[in-house]
Design a protein around this motif. Structure first.
Motif, PDB file in Angstrom:
ATOM      1  N   ARG A 143     -74.603  52.636  16.238  1.00 51.65           N
ATOM      2  CA  ARG A 143     -74.402  52.729  14.160  1.00 51.65           C
ATOM      3  C   ARG A 143     -75.432  53.281  13.707  1.00 51.65           C
ATOM      4  NH1 ARG A 143     -70.288  52.784  11.125  1.00 51.65           N
ATOM      5  NH2 ARG A 143     -70.723  52.187   8.514  1.00 51.65           N
ATOM      6  N   PHE A 144     -76.647  51.679  13.999  1.00 52.63           N
ATOM      7  CA  PHE A 144     -77.491  52.028  12.919  1.00 52.63           C
ATOM      8  C   PHE A 144     -78.581  53.447  13.142  1.00 52.63           C
ATOM      9  CE2 PHE A 144     -82.537  50.586  12.311  1.00 52.63           C
ATOM     10  CZ  PHE A 144     -82.309  50.440  11.364  1.00 52.63           C
ATOM     11  N   HIS A 145     -78.478  53.826  14.831  1.00 51.98           N
ATOM     12  CA  HIS A 145     -79.808  54.964  14.754  1.00 51.98           C
ATOM     13  C   HIS A 145     -78.970  56.339  14.836  1.00 51.98           C
ATOM     14  CE1 HIS A 145     -82.819  52.555  15.710  1.00 51.98           C
ATOM     15  NE2 HIS A 145     -82.548  51.714  16.339  1.00 51.98           N
ATOM     16  N   ARG A 146     -77.762  56.187  13.815  1.00 48.33           N
ATOM     17  CA  ARG A 146     -76.400  57.287  13.642  1.00 48.33           C
ATOM     18  C   ARG A 146     -77.277  58.760  12.950  1.00 48.33           C
ATOM     19  NH1 ARG A 146     -70.838  56.837  15.276  1.00 48.33           N
ATOM     20  NH2 ARG A 146     -70.595  59.147  13.975  1.00 48.33           N
ATOM     21  N   GLU A 200     -84.772  57.027  16.685  1.00 52.56           N
ATOM     22  CA  GLU A 200     -84.369  57.223  15.575  1.00 52.56           C
ATOM     23  C   GLU A 200     -83.988  58.140  14.988  1.00 52.56           C
ATOM     24  OE1 GLU A 200     -87.649  54.789  13.428  1.00 52.56           O
ATOM     25  OE2 GLU A 200     -88.786  55.812  14.451  1.00 52.56           O
ATOM     26  N   SER A 201     -83.472  57.766  13.738  1.00 53.73           N
ATOM     27  CA  SER A 201     -82.440  59.032  13.439  1.00 53.73           C
ATOM     28  C   SER A 201     -83.669  60.069  11.713  1.00 53.73           C
ATOM     29  CB  SER A 201     -81.157  59.323  12.640  1.00 53.73           C
ATOM     30  OG  SER A 201     -81.163  57.629  12.136  1.00 53.73           O
ATOM     31  N   LEU A 220     -79.182  58.515   4.755  1.00 53.96           N
ATOM     32  CA  LEU A 220     -79.204  57.768   4.185  1.00 53.96           C
ATOM     33  C   LEU A 220     -80.145  56.915   2.926  1.00 53.96           C
ATOM     34  CD1 LEU A 220     -75.620  55.987   5.952  1.00 53.96           C
ATOM     35  CD2 LEU A 220     -75.594  57.761   3.153  1.00 53.96           C
ATOM     36  N   ARG A 221     -81.167  56.559   4.746  1.00 52.75           N
ATOM     37  CA  ARG A 221     -82.595  56.244   4.227  1.00 52.75           C
ATOM     38  C   ARG A 221     -83.051  56.993   2.944  1.00 52.75           C
ATOM     39  NH1 ARG A 221     -87.332  54.821   8.320  1.00 52.75           N
ATOM     40  NH2 ARG A 221     -88.733  54.110   6.134  1.00 52.75           N
ATOM     41  N   GLU A 263     -76.886  60.595  10.615  1.00 53.44           N
ATOM     42  CA  GLU A 263     -76.515  60.333   8.947  1.00 53.44           C
ATOM     43  C   GLU A 263     -76.706  59.316   8.160  1.00 53.44           C
ATOM     44  OE1 GLU A 263     -73.672  60.055  11.220  1.00 53.44           O
ATOM     45  OE2 GLU A 263     -72.538  58.335  11.030  1.00 53.44           O
ATOM     46  N   GLN A 264     -77.612  58.238   9.233  1.00 56.93           N
ATOM     47  CA  GLN A 264     -78.221  57.068   8.710  1.00 56.93           C
ATOM     48  C   GLN A 264     -79.571  57.456   8.289  1.00 56.93           C
ATOM     49  OE1 GLN A 264     -77.910  53.930   8.181  1.00 56.93           O
ATOM     50  NE2 GLN A 264     -75.255  54.397   9.007  1.00 56.93           N
TER      51      GLN A 264
END
Ligand code: NAD
Length: 370
Positions: free
Chosen positions: A86-89, A55-56, A95-96, A91-92
């Motif tokens: 997408r969910f693990h990209r 995860e990112s 953003l979080r 940039e996520q």
């Protein structure tokens, strides 16, 4: 005894770790010479975190970010992770961080170092000595407003909707940040909207004026329409000190102002949240540039945007204006001495590596403080 200042470093991907190493050099110098100590923790974010944890950004790192005085971020992303779901990209994760820390005020200074005035797309005399700050509202407005979406109409054509929406509280808090920033500068704020054609613009102008009247009269406030502001930025940019504006106009105007300075590798930024009971704001500092995959791992990156982001951190999170000024002066002197990384290379100058540029800044700090 006062607790040490807590700093979380998230170098990220690509050139992120390379430019962050040069900040570490400055931190070490400050520790040894100025006796300013930070409790520095370092962690993974973005693609590097995905590779390690799937995860990112981990919950543990998120909790640490909420706990420290400031977060210093390099950059995230790169072609290696382009096909990750997408969910693990990468940039996520970023953003979080911005969302959970509620970083609603994005500060983008645009300063032109005299030695780099030639690099601007405008005439040097228009930008030499430019020093302005754009405060952009970051968590509201048309990028988040509901309803939004694309629907198919009965005749088969489509209709797209975005909603520009702002509340009094959202406008008030970002305007107050702008007034506070102006107090540390030339005490002039230009509030930018389109009150002539947008309801949010009418409210923006009203709330900006009310916030100003509530204890900020020592700061000069003026209002300007966004289209005029775009024109003025390329006509006479030095007229501005602090600009405060919404998410959409801020996105566009800050990129325009960035270009006045000539190089992505020179641009720092800060994002601030609401103050807690002690007046401390959550804060994240990062260069405007990305991970530059084309030069990553080659020791070619310009570390000055990252180092200048650290200077912003000293100024805004730790109220260490003198030390921040010292770092900025060291950068100015290094540029005057003719050293350049590849991105800002000019004829007759000396091209140096990322590492050498970082060393040169700390050597200059030594001279300035000596
Ligand atoms: P970029 O900013 O990484 O690079 C654009 C150009 O500028 C490249 O030619 C690069 O070599 C150069 N450049 C950028 N920073 C430099 C520096 N410090 N020194 C010297 N040259 C520098 O933008 P991009 O190519 O659009 O994006 C690359 C990756 O970075 C993508 O994965 C993108 O999603 C990511 N990205 C991340 C952030 C962030 O983490 N905040 C911001 C922008 C892009």
């Amino acid at each position: 005894m006062a607790a040490n200042k807590k700093l979380l470093m998230l170098p990220g991907d690509g050139i992120g770790p390379e430019v962050m190493n040069q900040v570490n050099r400055v931190i070490d110098w400050m520790d040894k010479t100025r006796h300013v100590s930070f409790d520095v923790s370092e962690d993974l974010i973005g693609g590097a975190c995905y590779d390690e944890h799937g995860e990112s950004l981990t919950d543990k790192t998120m909790a640490e970010a909420m706990n420290v005085d400031a977060v210093l971020l390099g950059a995230v992303g790169g072609p290696k992770w382009d096909n990750v779901e997408r969910f693990h990209r990468p940039e996520q994760g970023l953003l979080r961080l911005r969302k959970d820390m509620d970083l609603f005020a994005n500060l983008r200074p645009a300063a032109v170092f005299p030695a780099l005035a030639e690099a601007s797309s405008l005439k040097p005399e228009l930008v030499a000595g430019l020093d302005m700050l754009i405060v952009r509202e970051l968590t509201g407005g048309v990028y988040f407003g509901q309803p939004r979406g694309i629907e198919t109409l009965d005749d088969g054509s489509k209709r797209a909707v975005d909603t520009q929406v702002y509340t009094t509280a959202e406008i008030d808090r970002v305007c107050r940040v702008a007034f506070e920033m102006a107090r540390k500068r030339q005490k002039r704020v230009t509030s930018v909207e389109k009150a002539n054609v947008m309801e949010t613009g009418v409210l923006w102008r009203e709330v900006a004026a009310a916030a100003h009247a509530d204890g900020y009269e020592d700061v000069e406030l003026s209002h300007m329409y966004a289209d005029n502001c775009a024109m003025q930025l390329v006509r006479e940019p030095k007229q501005f000190d602090v600009i405060v504006t919404d998410n959409l106009f801020g996105d566009i105007l800050s990129d325009c102002a960035a270009m006045l300075t000539g190089s992505l590798g020179m641009l720092p930024s800060a994002s601030l949240g609401a103050p807690d009971e002690s007046g401390r704001r959550k804060a994240m500092y990062e260069p405007v540039h990305g991970t530059a995959p084309d030069i990553a791992g080659k020791d070619k990156a310009n570390p000055l945007a990252m180092i200048l982001s650290y200077a912003l951190c000293l100024r805004y999170s730790f109220d260490m204006a003198e030390d921040a000024g010292l770092v900025e002066q060291a950068v100015r002197n290094v540029l005057e001495s003719g050293l350049r990384t590849g991105d800002i290379m000019q004829p007759g100058m000396t091209e140096v590596s990322c590492t050498r540029m970082g060393e040169a800044v700390t050597e200059e700090l030594g001279k300035l403080a000596g």
